[in-house]
Design an enzyme around this catalytic site. Structure first.
Site, PDB file in Angstrom:
ATOM      1  N   LYS A  85       0.846  -1.200   0.000  1.00 20.65           N
ATOM      2  CA  LYS A  85       0.000   0.000   0.000  1.00 20.65           C
ATOM      3  C   LYS A  85       0.877   1.244   0.000  1.00 20.65           C
ATOM      4  CE  LYS A  85      -3.253   2.604   2.935  1.00 20.65           C
ATOM      5  NZ  LYS A  85      -4.125   2.587   4.147  1.00 20.65           N
ATOM      6  N   ASP A 114      -3.058  10.305   3.329  1.00 20.81           N
ATOM      7  CA  ASP A 114      -4.427   9.840   3.504  1.00 20.81           C
ATOM      8  C   ASP A 114      -5.224  10.857   4.320  1.00 20.81           C
ATOM      9  OD1 ASP A 114      -6.747   8.426   3.764  1.00 20.81           O
ATOM     10  OD2 ASP A 114      -5.926   6.856   5.081  1.00 20.81           O
ATOM     11  N   LYS A 119     -10.795  12.485   7.855  1.00 22.34           N
ATOM     12  CA  LYS A 119     -10.224  12.209   9.162  1.00 22.34           C
ATOM     13  C   LYS A 119     -10.300  13.458  10.043  1.00 22.34           C
ATOM     14  CE  LYS A 119      -6.821   8.729   7.727  1.00 22.34           C
ATOM     15  NZ  LYS A 119      -7.422   7.591   8.449  1.00 22.34           N
ATOM     16  N   ASP A 133       1.489   6.559   5.286  1.00 19.99           N
ATOM     17  CA  ASP A 133       0.530   5.560   4.813  1.00 19.99           C
ATOM     18  C   ASP A 133       1.024   4.845   3.541  1.00 19.99           C
ATOM     19  OD1 ASP A 133      -1.811   4.249   5.425  1.00 19.99           O
ATOM     20  OD2 ASP A 133      -3.099   5.620   4.301  1.00 19.99           O
ATOM     21  N   ASP A 158     -12.384   6.488   3.497  1.00 16.17           N
ATOM     22  CA  ASP A 158     -11.161   6.352   4.290  1.00 16.17           C
ATOM     23  C   ASP A 158     -10.678   4.899   4.334  1.00 16.17           C
ATOM     24  OD1 ASP A 158      -9.047   7.206   5.805  1.00 16.17           O
ATOM     25  OD2 ASP A 158     -10.191   7.434   7.668  1.00 16.17           O
ATOM     26  N   GLU A 177      -9.454   3.212   1.988  1.00 14.14           N
ATOM     27  CA  GLU A 177      -8.934   3.282   0.628  1.00 14.14           C
ATOM     28  C   GLU A 177      -7.827   2.271   0.369  1.00 14.14           C
ATOM     29  OE1 GLU A 177      -7.815   5.076   3.053  1.00 14.14           O
ATOM     30  OE2 GLU A 177      -5.657   4.834   2.794  1.00 14.14           O
ATOM     31  N   ARG A 194      -7.436  -0.936   1.145  1.00  7.14           N
ATOM     32  CA  ARG A 194      -7.890  -2.236   0.636  1.00  7.14           C
ATOM     33  C   ARG A 194      -8.296  -2.140  -0.835  1.00  7.14           C
ATOM     34  NH1 ARG A 194     -12.424  -2.446   5.206  1.00  7.14           N
ATOM     35  NH2 ARG A 194     -10.733  -1.347   6.233  1.00  7.14           N
TER      36      ARG A 194
HETATM   37  N1  BES Z   1      -4.299   4.596   6.792  1.00  5.46           N
HETATM   38  C1  BES Z   1      -5.416   4.294   7.599  1.00  5.46           C
HETATM   39  C2  BES Z   1      -5.082   3.334   8.742  1.00  5.46           C
HETATM   40  C3  BES Z   1      -4.189   3.869   9.828  1.00  5.46           C
HETATM   41  C4  BES Z   1      -4.734   4.461  10.954  1.00  5.46           C
HETATM   42  C5  BES Z   1      -2.815   3.708   9.758  1.00  5.46           C
HETATM   43  C6  BES Z   1      -3.915   4.905  11.965  1.00  5.46           C
HETATM   44  C7  BES Z   1      -1.994   4.174  10.753  1.00  5.46           C
HETATM   45  C8  BES Z   1      -2.546   4.757  11.863  1.00  5.46           C
HETATM   46  C9  BES Z   1      -6.501   3.634   6.749  1.00  5.46           C
HETATM   47  O1  BES Z   1      -6.561   4.045   5.437  1.00  5.46           O
HETATM   48  C10 BES Z   1      -7.799   3.985   7.374  1.00  5.46           C
HETATM   49  O2  BES Z   1      -8.131   5.125   7.389  1.00  5.46           O
HETATM   50  N2  BES Z   1      -8.512   2.988   7.879  1.00  5.46           N
HETATM   51  C11 BES Z   1      -9.780   3.192   8.492  1.00  5.46           C
HETATM   52  C12 BES Z   1     -10.696   2.090   8.087  1.00  5.46           C
HETATM   53  C13 BES Z   1     -12.115   2.307   8.495  1.00  5.46           C
HETATM   54  C14 BES Z   1     -12.721   3.467   7.708  1.00  5.46           C
HETATM   55  C15 BES Z   1     -12.892   1.046   8.251  1.00  5.46           C
HETATM   56  C16 BES Z   1      -9.549   3.193   9.998  1.00  5.46           C
HETATM   57  O3  BES Z   1      -8.741   2.421  10.495  1.00  5.46           O
HETATM   58  O4  BES Z   1     -10.204   3.993  10.666  1.00  5.46           O
HETATM   59 ZN    ZN Z   2      -4.865   4.746   4.589  1.00  3.87          ZN
HETATM   60 MN    MN Z   3      -7.776   5.732   5.136  1.00  6.66          MN
END
Ligand code: BES
Ligand code: ZN
Ligand code: MN
Length: 485
Positions: free
Chosen positions: A251, A256, A263, A274, A333, A335, A337
């Site tokens: 990834k 992000d 966020k 990210d 968010d 994204e 996957r």
């Molecule tokens: N890049 C984030 C995950 C992340 C969060 C990495 C904190 C490092 C520290 C990912 O793209 C994300 O935003 N995931 C969401 C998924 C949710 C919307 C199902 C998350 O973890 O909140």
């Molecule tokens: Zn992300």
């Molecule tokens: Mn995200």
């Protein structure tokens, strides 16, 4: 930093550091015994623990400074424990303004000295590209280690240093700010870095991605001025043209924001990291190629910036992935996957690997589950899981086995498309993300998913590095590629 190995210190050595275990302290002998005993008397707090350091200026002595550095207890001698000894040593050394110190290590074999030195250089990382003034630590230009066989230590050190250089490169990529490192410049950096190696690099731009049908990558990246890239790396060191590669997929979200499912300000702070999954894979392949490992590996780096604009994808959009499967976007968010789905599908279709590992800073839920110490890993194959766990123990890139389960898959079903990109439940977010990804694994492919969100970024220093991005995964994955059966 230049590392040298020598039987004796050079004339005019600035600092002579004697490395001692706790046990050594009780029986100091040799030419410096008087000085050592004086230091021990003067600094009762020095116990010989790893990273303990004391030194004093010695007017008139042949070294301007003389000191002791602790090695801890002399018992466990795994590669990782030796590296950590080196790391601790370096963490102390950078507090002293000296140049070209000589480190007296006793009781270690030549290759062990090399491993300690490599641990020291792993720790001796700094990211100062954008600091025009501040200097609060001292990285010496060179360090000389005592070795029973300097030539043998030098020889053992060469490949370790290539691995070290790859880890440092991965940290650099992660530490770069998102205005400098975006999908277009990230791809260019990878191309530039692979010049002169036997790694074949292919870069797909937004036009080619659109044409091939990589609808998920394009949807996530379409709002950004800096358009998506899919970078494919292939390294074949087997000497066999028809060998089957293993595949690594990363990834590479260079920033992000969350997109329209935006966020919070706090949640966005570290989101330049990210892209660390993609960085880890590029660096792991660099490590393998520069060490001329006899392996065949393909890497796919999905690079996008998840932004907001009038062209951004929205919650409720339905997109068609490269596999043909449709996805209802329930949260912009989630994204990572999406872009992994297309990259995984691409490598499986083109290269027909039997084994594939993806690595991503995928979910905050992995942090909730495991804290900041372990990456979460999932696999559909028991023996692949065992191999990865062995590489994890050997390299110190820590992972913890998590469950794949039909129940986690069921909550990814959508009423309007083949699947949703977030689950219908808020619980088990790392597990449901893994279930989503598994829908893009072809039959018969042994697959593992590593959610490295917990470990991409270190708040403080640790044995083998300073605060900042860690280079997690470079050692884990290159070790696995070299050792998988
Ligand atoms: N890049 C984030 C995950 C992340 C969060 C990495 C904190 C490092 C520290 C990912 O793209 C994300 O935003 N995931 C969401 C998924 C949710 C919307 C199902 C998350 O973890 O909140
Ligand atoms: Zn992300
Ligand atoms: Mn995200």
């Amino acid at each position: 930093m230049k590392i040298a190995f020598a039987a004796k210190p050079a004339n005019g050595t600035d600092l002579y550091l004697m490395a001692v275990t706790r046990e050594d302290l009780k029986k100091i002998k040799g030419p410096h015994a008087d000085w050592v005993n004086m230091l021990i008397d003067a600094f009762p707090e020095f116990t010989g623990d790893p990273g303990d350091i004391v030194s004093t200026v010695l007017p008139g002595y042949k070294y301007s400074r003389f000191g002791l550095v602790g090695l801890g207890s002399g018992d466990k001698r795994t590669r990782l424990s030796l590296e950590k000894i080196g790391g601790k040593l370096m963490s102390s050394l950078i507090t002293l303004p000296v140049n070209d110190p000589y480190i007296e290590l006793n009781g270690f074999k030549a290759d062990e000295v090399a491993v300690i030195a490599s641990g020291a250089t792993l720790r001796a990382y700094e990211f100062r590209a954008y600091m025009t003034k501040k200097q609060d630590q001292y990285l010496s230009d060179s360090i000389t280690f005592k070795s029973p066989s300097p030539a043998a230590s030098g020889k053992a050190f060469t490949p370790l240093d290539k691995s070290r250089a790859a880890v440092h490169w991965a940290r650099d990529l992660g530490n770069e700010p998102p205005n400098i490192l975006h999908p277009v410049s990230f791809a260019k950096r990878v191309v530039a870095k692979m010049k002169g190696t036997n790694v074949k690099v292919t870069v797909f731009d937004e036009k080619q991605l659109t044409r091939m049908g990589a609808g998920a990558i394009m949807a996530v990246g379409q709002a950004s001025e800096q358009q998506p890239r899919l970078v494919i790396l292939e390294y074949n060191g087997t000497g066999k043209r028809n060998s089957v590669p293993v595949a690594l997929v990363g990834k590479g979200v260079t920033f992000d924001t969350g997109g329209y499912s935006i966020k919070t300000a706090d949640g966005m702070v570290d989101m330049k990291t990210d892209m660390c999954g993609a960085g880890a894979i590029a660096a792991a392949i660099l490590s393998l190629a520069t060490r001329k490992a006899k392996v065949h590996v393909v890497g796919a780096l999905a690079m996008v910036e998840n932004m907001i604009s009038d062209e951004a994808y929205r919650p409720s959009d339905i997109i068609t992935s490269l596999s043909g499967q449709t996805i209802e976007v329930t949260n912009t968010d989630a994204e990572g996957r999406l872009i992994l789905a297309d990259a995984m599908w691409y490598v499986q279709t083109k290269y027909k690997p039997k084994k594939m590992i993806d690595i991503a800073t995928l979910t905050g839920a992995a942090l909730v589950a495991l804290g900041e110490e372990y990456a979460a890993f999932y696999t559909n194959d028991v023996s692949l899981g065992r191999e990865l766990e062995q590489s994890s123990v050997d390299t110190g890139d820590k992972i913890w086995h998590m469950p794949l389960d039909p129940a986690f898959n069921a909550v990814m079903d959508s009423g309007v498309a083949d699947m949703r990109n977030t689950a219908t439940t808020r619980w088990g977010g790392s597990c449901t993300a893994a279930a989503f990804l598994q829908r893009y694994v072809k039959d018969g492919v042994k697959w593992a998913h590593i959610d490295m969100a917990p470990v991409a970024f270190a708040r403080g220093e640790y044995a083998l590095g300073p605060a900042g991005t860690t280079g997690f995964g470079v050692r884990l994955l290159s070790d696995w590629v070299e050792n998988t059966k």
